[in-house]
Design a protein around this motif. Structure first.
Motif, PDB file in Angstrom:
ATOM      1  N   ARG A   1      71.179  37.873  60.725  1.00  8.76           N
ATOM      2  CA  ARG A   1      71.288  39.280  60.348  1.00  8.76           C
ATOM      3  C   ARG A   1      72.346  39.977  61.206  1.00  8.76           C
ATOM      4  NH1 ARG A   1      65.582  41.924  61.900  1.00  8.76           N
ATOM      5  NH2 ARG A   1      65.210  41.034  59.865  1.00  8.76           N
TER       6      ARG A   1
ATOM      7  N   GLY B   1      74.845  37.804  57.455  1.00  5.97           N
ATOM      8  CA  GLY B   1      74.229  36.834  56.562  1.00  5.97           C
ATOM      9  C   GLY B   1      74.719  35.415  56.721  1.00  5.97           C
TER      10      GLY B   1
ATOM     11  N   PRO C   1      60.928  36.911  62.595  1.00  5.46           N
ATOM     12  CA  PRO C   1      62.321  37.383  62.597  1.00  5.46           C
ATOM     13  C   PRO C   1      62.611  38.209  63.847  1.00  5.46           C
ATOM     14  CG  PRO C   1      61.004  38.730  61.132  1.00  5.46           C
ATOM     15  CD  PRO C   1      60.102  37.624  61.610  1.00  5.46           C
TER      16      PRO C   1
ATOM     17  N   ASN D   1      67.041  36.759  59.982  1.00  3.52           N
ATOM     18  CA  ASN D   1      66.218  37.382  58.950  1.00  3.52           C
ATOM     19  C   ASN D   1      64.875  36.665  58.837  1.00  3.52           C
ATOM     20  OD1 ASN D   1      68.182  39.234  58.267  1.00  3.52           O
ATOM     21  ND2 ASN D   1      69.001  38.016  56.577  1.00  3.52           N
ATOM     22  N   ARG D   2      63.947  37.287  58.118  1.00  2.00           N
ATOM     23  CA  ARG D   2      62.626  36.701  57.897  1.00  2.00           C
ATOM     24  C   ARG D   2      62.714  35.421  57.065  1.00  2.00           C
ATOM     25  NH1 ARG D   2      58.644  34.467  57.858  1.00  2.00           N
ATOM     26  NH2 ARG D   2      56.511  35.103  57.411  1.00  2.00           N
TER      27      ARG D   2
END
Length: 218
Positions: free
Chosen positions: A96, A100, A184, A189-190
């Motif tokens: 993140r 990405g 996360p 990210n999760r």
């Protein structure tokens, strides 16, 4: 180092520390001073603050200092780990803090992660690997079944210019459970990505998402 290089390192670090305070920890890390690859692999390292890696191996445009970096042996040493779940899936995270980017899990051994053997300081490779993994994937060390060192990768260009020790880490947990328990943070990210651990699956996935892969991971 020459004064103009030291000045650039300081300026780059101030910019990085302001933009990424969560990871701007200027502790000592290891840089490869000498290496030999034969029947036995031998690495000799020196330690300097992380800011030298951030500036001279990761900041675009600083390839103009390549001769200085080579002369002073300032090639950072890092680890890169590929987690394989019990149902044979390779795990990738989504960064993140890096727009990405798809990545495996990595970390720089700390300068202090050493032990003394036969009067010589030795890098605690396994200990530093476990520490780096636990930092990025909380609770993962309890799920490790086996760790295999699979070689080194030297990336000879800025962003980053580094020598990675690569590991395959086999887990005792299936991907769905691992995903469910993943915590996360500012970095990942999760959602995780699970790809079957076969050459064909990994190749096709990498080619399909080439621009999103971190250079370490690729």
């Amino acid at each position: 180092l020459p004064k103009h290089v030291e000045r650039c390192v300081a300026e780059d670090w101030n910019v990085f520390a302001a933009s990424s305070p969560e990871i701007a920890l200027d502790s000592d890390i290891h840089f490869v001073k000498d290496c030999s690859f034969g029947e036995n692999i031998s690495l000799k390292t020196q330690t300097k603050p992380f800011r030298y890696a951030q500036s001279l191996s990761k900041t675009k445009g600083n390839d103009r200092f390549l001769n200085v970096v080579n002369e002073h042996r300032l090639i950072p040493f890092s680890s890169h780990s590929y987690l394989i779940t019990a149902d044979n899936k390779a795990v990738f995270g989504i960064k993140r803090n890096l727009s990405g980017q798809i990545s495996a899990f990595a970390g720089y051994p700390k300068g202090s992660e050493v032990f003394v053997k036969d009067g010589k300081k030795c890098l605690d490779v396994y200990g530093s690997l476990l520490r780096a993994l636990e930092k990025e994937v909380r609770g993962v060390n309890e799920k490790i079944k086996e760790v295999k060192h699979v070689g080194f990768t030297f990336k000879n260009q800025i962003s980053p210019r580094v020598l990675d020790a690569n590991y395959v880490v086999f887990l005792n947990q299936n991907f769905d459970e691992f995903q469910k328990e993943f915590v996360p943070d500012f970095q990942f990210n999760r959602e995780l990505i699970g790809i079957y651990f076969t050459f064909e699956s990994l190749r096709d996935f990498a080619l399909e998402h080439l621009e999103l892969f971190s250079r370490h991971c690729l």
